[in-house]
Design a protein around this motif. Sequence first.
Motif: not given
Length: 167
Positions: A57-62, A120-122, A124-129, A155-156
């Motif tokens: 969801i957050l997009g942080f690679p393991l 913004l993409a993250a 949107a993924r929170l919304d989708a999830a 986003a700062d």
Amino acid sequence: MPLSDDQVAELAAARDRLRASALRAKADRPVSPARGIHHTALLSGDVRRTVEFYQGILGFPLTEMFENRDYRGSTHFFFDVGNGNAVAFFDLPGLDLGPYAEVLGGLHHLAISMETGQWLAARARLDAAGVDYLEESGTSVYFKDPDGARIELIADPLGEMYGEVVV
């Protein structure tokens, strides 16, 4: 219990006194002896669920996963949050730690800076999830991870918060 106006004024005055005595102008500050945050370690109640949330969801690679040296059977695993920084987790199987709680000396929230497009993409993924979050100032979203830890995606740029230089 909310603070009274007098209590808030006293706290503001104490903060102003501390700022005047301890905060140095950037040009007068020594260089920090640290290189940065190597990792912040949080607790995970379920390794797979944590991986699905932080990577999926957050997009942080393991980036790594191995047995925790301090607790046999426990997994220590890491996610890349950019700039050579990591968020790590431990699961502690067999220990009944109970639900997440904010306590003195504990984690209030973990703020992770993202470029605006990635933020913004993250979001949107929170919304989708279906992850509930609170958006503040158009640049921050606050939400709880699967174990209840409060996370902020901001986003700062690193070193800035809401237009103020903080580093």
